[in-house]
Motif scaffolding. Sequence first.
Motif, PDB file in Angstrom:
ATOM      1  N   ASP A 140       0.800  -1.219   0.000  1.00  0.00           N
ATOM      2  CA  ASP A 140       0.000   0.000   0.000  1.00  0.00           C
ATOM      3  C   ASP A 140       0.840   1.281   0.000  1.00  0.00           C
ATOM      4  O   ASP A 140       0.301   2.383   0.007  1.00  0.00           O
ATOM      5  CB  ASP A 140      -0.961   0.019   1.180  1.00  0.00           C
ATOM      6  N   LEU A 141       2.157   1.149  -0.008  1.00  0.00           N
ATOM      7  CA  LEU A 141       3.055   2.300  -0.002  1.00  0.00           C
ATOM      8  C   LEU A 141       4.078   2.155  -1.119  1.00  0.00           C
ATOM      9  O   LEU A 141       4.689   1.097  -1.281  1.00  0.00           O
ATOM     10  CB  LEU A 141       3.780   2.410   1.347  1.00  0.00           C
ATOM     11  N   ALA A 142       4.215   3.210  -1.908  1.00  0.00           N
ATOM     12  CA  ALA A 142       5.226   3.244  -2.966  1.00  0.00           C
ATOM     13  C   ALA A 142       6.045   4.514  -2.797  1.00  0.00           C
ATOM     14  O   ALA A 142       5.519   5.571  -2.408  1.00  0.00           O
ATOM     15  CB  ALA A 142       4.575   3.220  -4.346  1.00  0.00           C
ATOM     16  N   LYS A 143       7.349   4.400  -3.072  1.00  0.00           N
ATOM     17  CA  LYS A 143       8.236   5.561  -3.046  1.00  0.00           C
ATOM     18  C   LYS A 143       8.927   5.664  -4.395  1.00  0.00           C
ATOM     19  O   LYS A 143       9.304   4.647  -4.984  1.00  0.00           O
ATOM     20  CB  LYS A 143       9.287   5.433  -1.944  1.00  0.00           C
ATOM     21  N   VAL A 144       9.086   6.894  -4.869  1.00  0.00           N
ATOM     22  CA  VAL A 144       9.743   7.158  -6.145  1.00  0.00           C
ATOM     23  C   VAL A 144      10.960   8.020  -5.876  1.00  0.00           C
ATOM     24  O   VAL A 144      10.854   9.097  -5.277  1.00  0.00           O
ATOM     25  CB  VAL A 144       8.788   7.880  -7.128  1.00  0.00           C
ATOM     26  N   LEU A 145      12.113   7.559  -6.319  1.00  0.00           N
ATOM     27  CA  LEU A 145      13.375   8.278  -6.164  1.00  0.00           C
ATOM     28  C   LEU A 145      13.762   8.843  -7.525  1.00  0.00           C
ATOM     29  O   LEU A 145      13.750   8.122  -8.528  1.00  0.00           O
ATOM     30  CB  LEU A 145      14.454   7.311  -5.668  1.00  0.00           C
ATOM     31  N   TRP A 146      14.114  10.124  -7.553  1.00  0.00           N
ATOM     32  CA  TRP A 146      14.430  10.769  -8.829  1.00  0.00           C
ATOM     33  C   TRP A 146      15.447  11.876  -8.622  1.00  0.00           C
ATOM     34  O   TRP A 146      15.301  12.712  -7.738  1.00  0.00           O
ATOM     35  CB  TRP A 146      13.163  11.339  -9.448  1.00  0.00           C
ATOM     36  N   HIS A 147      16.481  11.886  -9.443  1.00  0.00           N
ATOM     37  CA  HIS A 147      17.444  12.987  -9.460  1.00  0.00           C
ATOM     38  C   HIS A 147      17.125  13.825 -10.687  1.00  0.00           C
ATOM     39  O   HIS A 147      17.229  13.356 -11.820  1.00  0.00           O
ATOM     40  CB  HIS A 147      18.883  12.467  -9.522  1.00  0.00           C
ATOM     41  N   ASP A 148      16.730  15.069 -10.482  1.00  0.00           N
ATOM     42  CA  ASP A 148      16.276  15.926 -11.584  1.00  0.00           C
ATOM     43  C   ASP A 148      17.388  16.761 -12.218  1.00  0.00           C
ATOM     44  O   ASP A 148      17.131  17.654 -13.012  1.00  0.00           O
ATOM     45  CB  ASP A 148      15.153  16.846 -11.122  1.00  0.00           C
TER      46      ASP A 148
END
Length: 101
Positions: free
Chosen positions: A52-60
Amino acid sequence: MIPIPSGVRVWIATGHTDMRRGMQGLALQVQEQLKRDPHVGDLYIFRGRRGDLAKVLWHDGVGLSLYAKRLDRGKFVWPSAKEGVVSISAAQMAYMLDHPC
């Protein structure tokens, strides 16, 4: 919704991730387990054991960002592989995050 520039690759970390991890812990997981560089601009999506939990990692290009989404009910649809990484399109990611089962 995350403002994803065109051409950005989206990767799903298969299996379950310890969701107590923050930005640095997930970036380390990308480097050590997925054998990828978390600073090249790709998005990495992680899901916890309950689904029920998602995390998104992103370097912009300027800095590392961490986005999280917790569902009130239902679970995120996830690949069945136990370990590794799966590439999906930005449209598939948007659908996956907006249409839980």
